[in-house]
Design a protein around this motif. Structure first.
Motif, PDB file in Angstrom:
ATOM      1  N   UNK A  47     140.325  94.900  59.636  1.00  0.00           N
ATOM      2  CA  UNK A  47     141.295  95.621  60.456  1.00  0.00           C
ATOM      3  C   UNK A  47     141.499  94.880  61.769  1.00  0.00           C
ATOM      4  N   UNK A  48     140.419  94.308  62.282  1.00  0.00           N
ATOM      5  CA  UNK A  48     140.413  93.529  63.520  1.00  0.00           C
ATOM      6  C   UNK A  48     139.760  92.193  63.192  1.00  0.00           C
ATOM      7  N   UNK A  86     140.676  97.416  68.996  1.00  0.00           N
ATOM      8  CA  UNK A  86     140.011  98.313  68.055  1.00  0.00           C
ATOM      9  C   UNK A  86     140.898  99.513  67.749  1.00  0.00           C
ATOM     10  N   UNK A  87     140.960  99.886  66.483  1.00  0.00           N
ATOM     11  CA  UNK A  87     141.723 101.068  66.066  1.00  0.00           C
ATOM     12  C   UNK A  87     140.934 102.310  66.466  1.00  0.00           C
ATOM     13  N   UNK A  88     141.590 103.238  67.148  1.00  0.00           N
ATOM     14  CA  UNK A  88     140.965 104.512  67.537  1.00  0.00           C
ATOM     15  C   UNK A  88     141.370 105.578  66.519  1.00  0.00           C
ATOM     16  N   UNK A  89     140.398 106.151  65.866  1.00  0.00           N
ATOM     17  CA  UNK A  89     140.636 107.181  64.855  1.00  0.00           C
ATOM     18  C   UNK A  89     140.975 108.508  65.527  1.00  0.00           C
ATOM     19  N   UNK A  90     142.105 109.130  65.150  1.00  0.00           N
ATOM     20  CA  UNK A  90     142.441 110.448  65.711  1.00  0.00           C
ATOM     21  C   UNK A  90     141.470 111.512  65.195  1.00  0.00           C
ATOM     22  N   UNK A  91     140.887 112.286  66.125  1.00  0.00           N
ATOM     23  CA  UNK A  91     139.923 113.329  65.768  1.00  0.00           C
ATOM     24  C   UNK A  91     140.113 114.539  66.678  1.00  0.00           C
ATOM     25  N   UNK A 164     129.482 101.196  67.607  1.00  0.00           N
ATOM     26  CA  UNK A 164     130.452 101.812  68.510  1.00  0.00           C
ATOM     27  C   UNK A 164     131.667 102.222  67.699  1.00  0.00           C
ATOM     28  N   UNK A 165     132.138 103.438  67.984  1.00  0.00           N
ATOM     29  CA  UNK A 165     133.271 103.998  67.260  1.00  0.00           C
ATOM     30  C   UNK A 165     134.324 104.390  68.286  1.00  0.00           C
ATOM     31  N   UNK A 166     135.537 103.904  68.114  1.00  0.00           N
ATOM     32  CA  UNK A 166     136.652 104.226  69.002  1.00  0.00           C
ATOM     33  C   UNK A 166     137.392 105.427  68.429  1.00  0.00           C
ATOM     34  N   UNK A 167     137.592 106.433  69.285  1.00  0.00           N
ATOM     35  CA  UNK A 167     138.231 107.678  68.867  1.00  0.00           C
ATOM     36  C   UNK A 167     139.390 108.021  69.810  1.00  0.00           C
TER      37      UNK A 167
END
Length: 170
Positions: A47-48, A86-91, A164-167
């Motif tokens: 993805x990146x 980084x793709x931020x997942x919508x939550x 690390x998780x981007x949200x």
């Protein structure tokens, strides 16, 4: 020529003994957050664009107590780069984080941070986890784009695994 043959034969005979005699060590545990896609999962999924972490997303291991995405490993330094795209997942305010383990190890606990604030601490009960583990974590009053640091603390070593998780929190 005979020395080479003798050395090869000795190595072949000794290798199984070393494998059995050598206890399961630090390298036997590997894992990362796969869902929502952590930075190393995004690298593995292409993805990146990333360096070597794309081939071993489960290997971001370092001493316990760090607050870095790369676990203090220079070869994975790009995981600390917040400008990398980084793709931020919508939550929503509660997120289910799923760890994937490629090799399991007894677990002290799992910690989740936004900035320096610990938002969750989940006991591993000194147990070896199954191949995947999921945790529901309440993000509290945090909204907008957030970076969550997830830490898997190993029970019988001084090391931990970092993701690390981007949200995008609504």
């Amino acid at each position: 020529m005979n020395r080479k043959l003798a050395a090869a034969a000795a190595g072949a005979l000794l290798a199984p003994v070393l494998v059995v005699a050598n206890p399961a060590g630090i390298a036997s545990a590997h894992g990362y957050v796969n869902s929502p896609a952590s930075r190393q999962a995004q690298c593995a999924q292409h993805t990146v664009p990333c360096g070597s972490v794309q081939y071993e997303p489960q290997s971001v291991e370092g001493p316990k107590g760090l607050k870095s995405c790369n676990g203090g490993l220079a070869r994975f330094a790009e995981l600390n780069d917040d400008s990398k795209g980084w793709h931020a997942t919508p939550v929503g305010r509660t997120v289910t984080f799923t760890w994937t383990f490629t090799a399991r190890h007894r677990t002290a606990n799992y910690e989740y941070y936004i900035g320096n604030q610990k938002i969750a601490d989940i006991s591993g009960n000194n147990q070896q986890p199954p191949s995947t583990v999921s945790h529901q974590v309440n993000l509290g009053s945090h909204t907008g784009r957030q970076k969550v640091l997830a830490v898997w603390n190993i029970a019988d070593t001084a090391n931990a695994f970092y993701s690390c998780i981007d949200l995008q929190v609504s």
